[in-house]
Design an enzyme around this catalytic site. Structure first.
Site, PDB file in Angstrom:
ATOM      1  CE  LYS A   1      -5.867   7.118  -2.282  1.00  0.00           C
ATOM      2  NZ  LYS A   1      -6.390   6.007  -1.494  1.00  0.00           N
TER       3      LYS A   1
ATOM      4  CD  GLU B   1     -11.816   5.226  -5.166  1.00  0.00           C
ATOM      5  OE1 GLU B   1     -10.867   5.013  -5.936  1.00  0.00           O
ATOM      6  OE2 GLU B   1     -11.717   5.926  -4.138  1.00  0.00           O
TER       7      GLU B   1
ATOM      8  N   GLY C   1      -2.469   3.647  -4.911  1.00  0.00           N
ATOM      9  CA  GLY C   1      -1.074   3.237  -4.755  1.00  0.00           C
ATOM     10  C   GLY C   1      -0.364   2.908  -6.064  1.00  0.00           C
TER      11      GLY C   1
ATOM     12  CG  ASN D   1      -6.472   9.998  -5.335  1.00  0.00           C
ATOM     13  OD1 ASN D   1      -5.751  10.967  -5.060  1.00  0.00           O
ATOM     14  ND2 ASN D   1      -7.438   9.575  -4.530  1.00  0.00           N
TER      15      ASN D   1
HETATM   16  P1  13P Z   1      -5.713   2.188  -3.865  1.00  0.00           P
HETATM   17  O1  13P Z   1      -5.621   1.970  -5.345  1.00  0.00           O
HETATM   18  O2  13P Z   1      -4.403   2.496  -3.214  1.00  0.00           O
HETATM   19  O3  13P Z   1      -6.478   1.087  -3.199  1.00  0.00           O
HETATM   20  O4  13P Z   1      -6.589   3.524  -3.643  1.00  0.00           O
HETATM   21  C1  13P Z   1      -7.774   3.649  -4.327  1.00  0.00           C
HETATM   22  C2  13P Z   1      -8.241   5.036  -4.213  1.00  0.00           C
HETATM   23  O5  13P Z   1      -8.645   5.485  -3.149  1.00  0.00           O
HETATM   24  C3  13P Z   1      -8.196   5.890  -5.409  1.00  0.00           C
HETATM   25  O6  13P Z   1      -8.923   7.054  -5.216  1.00  0.00           O
END
Ligand code: 13P
Length: 256
Positions: A13, A168, A236, A11
């Site tokens: 983002k 999550e 990340g 992801n």
């Molecule tokens: P991180 O791996 O950055 O903690 O984010 C997790 C996430 O929200 C994936 O959708």
């Protein structure tokens, strides 16, 4: 190893516009395509979907959107519809905690989106997860139960192999503080038990459950080794050049 295909999704983002997304996808692709036996999914921002689609075309790496609206068209300024994603994306992340927290998405909205995804041949990755104050107050089970029932009701029971549920925990996202394997296993087990209640044991047995929250190359194998967990949803670490390593470790852990 179960007969569920492990799945690792990145992801991205709100990172990487079309040109950067295309270049980054191209840079990790040669490594990613070598990992067979795990479904790898890249989820760029909506505006970068066509650029990444072009890079992934003809490969075994799938494309996912990060969100969509449930109506097909109309006066919904700024939204993207399932019809627009159909034929472009394979997957769509729905109900991510950032959508729930910053954009007011409710279980009911997430459920409408999941129903719409199935109606348009998009595979939903539906996110659930408790906040830290829920966990500290012993409310994790209650929160997850209501999210699972609220977000995942009324889906076509003969197509649940297309559904992915991502656990999550909100406190683990972007914090570097992943859930312990035991906590992740407990909640993944709870999610499976709820899906069995909702859809029946045989139907629910094909649903894939991911863990997400500070997954990296250092811990991906630990989560993938948990029988109820079929892979990870990575934030990340999916923007790093070694993202394919997470898929590779997931495969290795599932084969072990
Ligand atoms: P991180 O791996 O950055 O903690 O984010 C997790 C996430 O929200 C994936 O959708």
């Amino acid at each position: 190893m179960t007969n569920r295909m492990p799945i690792v999704a990145g992801n991205w983002k709100m990172n990487l516009g079309p040109t950067e997304a295309r270049d980054f996808a191209a840079s990790i692709l040669s490594d990613l395509v070598t990992v067979r036996g795990v479904e790898s999914v890249l989820c760029p921002p909506a505006i970068s979907l066509p650029a990444v689609h072009a890079v992934l075309s003809g490969t075994n790496v799938k494309l996912g959107a990060q969100n969509m609206y449930y109506e097909e068209k109309g006066a919904f300024t700024g939204e993207i519809s399932p019809t627009m994603l159909q034929g472009l994306a394979d997957y769509v992340i729905l109900g991510h905690s950032e959508r729930r927290t910053h954009f007011g998405e409710t279980d009911d909205m997430v459920n409408r989106k999941a129903v719409a995804a199935f109606a348009h041949d998009l595979r939903p990755i539906v996110c659930v997860g408790e906040h830290l104050e829920d966990r500290d107050a012993g409310r994790t089970e209650r929160v997850i139960t209501s999210q699972v029932y609220g977000s995942l009701k009324g889906l076509p029971s003969n197509r649940l192999d297309e559904l992915v549920v991502a656990y999550e925990p909100v406190w683990a996202i972007g914090t570097g503080r992943a859930a312990t394997p035991k906590d992740a296993a407990d909640v993944a087990g709870l999610i499976r038990a709820l899906l069995v209640e909702m859809y029946g044991a045989v139907e629910a047995s094909v649903i894939r459950v991911q863990y997400g929250g500070s997954v990296t190359t250092a811990n991906a194998a630990t989560f993938a080794a948990i029988p109820d967990i079929d892979g990870s949803l990575v934030g990340g670490a999916s923007l790093r050049p070694d993202f394919a390593e997470i898929a590779r470790q997931t495969l290795r852990a599932k084969k072990a």
